[in-house]
Design an enzyme around this catalytic site. Structure first.
Site, short mmCIF file in Angstrom:
data_model
loop_
_atom_site.label_atom_id
_atom_site.label_comp_id
_atom_site.label_asym_id
_atom_site.label_seq_id
_atom_site.Cartn_x
_atom_site.Cartn_y
_atom_site.Cartn_z
N ASN A 105 0.87 -1.18 0.00
CA ASN A 105 0.00 0.00 0.00
C ASN A 105 0.91 1.23 0.00
O ASN A 105 1.54 1.52 1.01
CB ASN A 105 -0.90 -0.03 1.26
CG ASN A 105 -1.73 1.23 1.41
OD1 ASN A 105 -1.88 2.01 0.46
ND2 ASN A 105 -2.28 1.42 2.60
N TRP A 106 0.95 1.89 -1.16
CA TRP A 106 1.84 3.06 -1.26
C TRP A 106 1.27 4.27 -0.52
O TRP A 106 1.97 5.26 -0.34
CB TRP A 106 2.05 3.42 -2.72
CG TRP A 106 2.94 2.49 -3.48
CD1 TRP A 106 3.54 1.36 -3.01
CD2 TRP A 106 3.36 2.64 -4.84
NE1 TRP A 106 4.29 0.78 -4.01
CE2 TRP A 106 4.20 1.54 -5.14
CE3 TRP A 106 3.09 3.56 -5.85
CZ2 TRP A 106 4.78 1.36 -6.40
CZ3 TRP A 106 3.65 3.39 -7.10
CH2 TRP A 106 4.50 2.30 -7.37
N LYS A 107 0.00 4.24 -0.17
CA LYS A 107 -0.66 5.42 0.42
C LYS A 107 -0.40 6.63 -0.49
O LYS A 107 -0.35 6.48 -1.70
CB LYS A 107 -0.17 5.65 1.84
CG LYS A 107 -0.21 4.38 2.69
CD LYS A 107 0.04 4.65 4.14
CE LYS A 107 0.16 3.32 4.87
NZ LYS A 107 0.15 3.46 6.29
N HIS A 122 -9.54 1.12 4.88
CA HIS A 122 -8.25 1.25 5.56
C HIS A 122 -8.44 2.16 6.78
O HIS A 122 -9.22 3.11 6.74
CB HIS A 122 -7.21 1.83 4.61
CG HIS A 122 -5.82 1.76 5.16
ND1 HIS A 122 -5.35 2.68 6.08
CD2 HIS A 122 -4.82 0.87 4.96
CE1 HIS A 122 -4.11 2.35 6.41
NE2 HIS A 122 -3.76 1.26 5.75
N GLU A 173 -6.80 4.48 7.91
CA GLU A 173 -6.60 5.93 7.66
C GLU A 173 -7.84 6.53 7.01
O GLU A 173 -8.16 7.70 7.26
CB GLU A 173 -5.34 6.13 6.80
CG GLU A 173 -4.09 5.85 7.61
CD GLU A 173 -2.89 5.36 6.82
OE1 GLU A 173 -2.88 5.47 5.58
OE2 GLU A 173 -1.95 4.84 7.46
N GLU A 215 -5.51 -5.28 10.39
CA GLU A 215 -4.46 -4.30 10.62
C GLU A 215 -4.70 -3.59 11.95
O GLU A 215 -5.47 -2.62 12.00
CB GLU A 215 -4.46 -3.26 9.50
CG GLU A 215 -4.21 -3.85 8.13
CD GLU A 215 -3.61 -2.80 7.21
OE1 GLU A 215 -2.46 -3.00 6.82
OE2 GLU A 215 -4.26 -1.79 6.93
N GLY A 262 2.46 1.79 10.71
CA GLY A 262 3.41 2.91 10.59
C GLY A 262 4.12 3.25 11.89
O GLY A 262 4.75 4.31 12.00
N SER A 315 3.41 -2.68 10.14
CA SER A 315 4.88 -2.68 10.24
C SER A 315 5.51 -4.01 9.83
O SER A 315 6.46 -4.48 10.45
CB SER A 315 5.31 -2.29 11.66
OG SER A 315 4.84 -0.99 11.96
N GLY A 341 2.71 -1.42 4.26
CA GLY A 341 2.71 0.00 3.94
C GLY A 341 4.13 0.48 3.66
O GLY A 341 4.66 0.32 2.56
N GLY A 342 4.76 1.06 4.69
CA GLY A 342 6.08 1.70 4.53
C GLY A 342 7.10 0.84 3.78
O GLY A 342 7.79 1.34 2.88
C1 PEP Z 1 -0.82 -0.06 6.05
O1 PEP Z 1 -0.94 1.13 5.93
O2 PEP Z 1 -1.66 -0.80 5.55
C2 PEP Z 1 0.32 -0.57 6.81
C3 PEP Z 1 0.26 -1.79 7.24
O3 PEP Z 1 1.39 0.28 7.00
P1 PEP Z 1 2.82 -0.09 7.64
O4 PEP Z 1 3.28 -1.37 7.00
O5 PEP Z 1 3.69 1.07 7.29
O6 PEP Z 1 2.62 -0.25 9.10
#
Ligand code: PEP
Length: 252
Positions: free
Chosen positions: A9-11, A100, A102, A170, A176, A215, A236-237
């Site tokens: 997920n590039w956000k 999600h 966010e 999640e 994050g 993460s 994500g990251g």
């Molecule tokens: C996400 O936003 O779906 C996520 C899991 O982010 P991260 O891996 O950065 O925690």
């Protein structure tokens, strides 16, 4: 047997002009490193809306699925800034994230709106990855199961027997933050979610994939993927670096 999925997920990150280089690097790394058969895992990237067409061009010919990060449940209309399911399909795409944390936190998405989006996706041939998860306060308050039950059941009530989606568990406190759920915490939540799916869908629940997100990195994916109800990851990251993302695909 559920086919694992590693989804990125590039956000709101990276740039249109970087999409070809990213996907060429990812394709090269996947081809070079793969311990596992390339067709034994689904690799998916949820990219910002303006990148969708270009990402499809560079990704899907190498078997990388491209997804939107959210969609609107209505097919068209006066909804400035939104992306519709017909628009996604017109680009030749079949996947989207929905709900999600966010989106729930910053854009007021609710269990009801997430459920409406899931139904619209399934009615129109789009595969939704439905995100659920508890906040830190909810976990600390012993509310994790109640929250997951409420979020998953809201979707199941709308989608009924057609509930052919992927779920991403999640925990919000792990997104994050560098904090990952332990392998045992992830398994516990996934098994709980599968139990809810089983109650509503019977044997069909065994075929549904539940991804873990929060993460995830190449250093922690292995233990998570050993858990019987963890069928993949939403990253994500760590998905912003194609070399690290390919390592995660390779490590699982
Ligand atoms: C996400 O936003 O779906 C996520 C899991 O982010 P991260 O891996 O950065 O925690």
């Amino acid at each position: 047997m559920r086919k694992p999925m590693i989804a990125g997920n590039w956000k709101m990150n990276l740039l249109y002009s970087k999409v070809p280089e990213y996907l060429q690097t990812l394709n090269r790394e996947l081809a070079a490193n793969s311990r596992i058969r390339r067709d034994a895992v689904d690799v998916l990237l949820a990219v910002p809306a303006p990148f969708l067409g270009l990402a499809r061009e560079y990704g899907e010919k190498h078997g990388i699925l491209i997804a939107a990060q959210t969609i609107h449940e209505k097919p068209e209309g006066a909804f400035t800034g939104e992306l519709s399911i017909p628009m996604l399909k017109d680009l030749g795409l079949r996947w989207t994230l929905i709900g999600h944390s966010e989106r729930r936190q910053y854009y007021n998405e609710t269990d009801a709106s997430v459920a409406a989006k899931a139904k619209a996706c399934l009615d129109q041939g789009i595969n939704p990855i439905v995100c659920v998860g508890e906040t830190r306060a909810e976990r600390e308050g012993g509310q994790t199961e109640a929250v997951l039950k409420r979020q998953v059941e809201a979707v199941l009530r709308e989608t009924g027997a057609a509930s052919n989606f992927v779920i991403a568990y999640e925990p919000v406190w792990a997104i994050g933050t560098g904090l990952t759920a332990t392998d045992e915490q992830a398994q516990e939540a996934h098994a709980f979610i599968r139990g809810i799916l089983r109650q509503k869908l019977g044997g069909a629940a065994e075929a549904l994939r539940i991804l873990y997100g929060g993460s995830v990195k190449s250093s922690n994916i292995k233990g998570l993927m050993k858990q019987p109800d963890v069928d993949g990851a939403l990253v994500g990251g760590a998905s912003l670096d194609p070399v690290e993302f390919a390592r995660i695909v390779d490590c699982q």
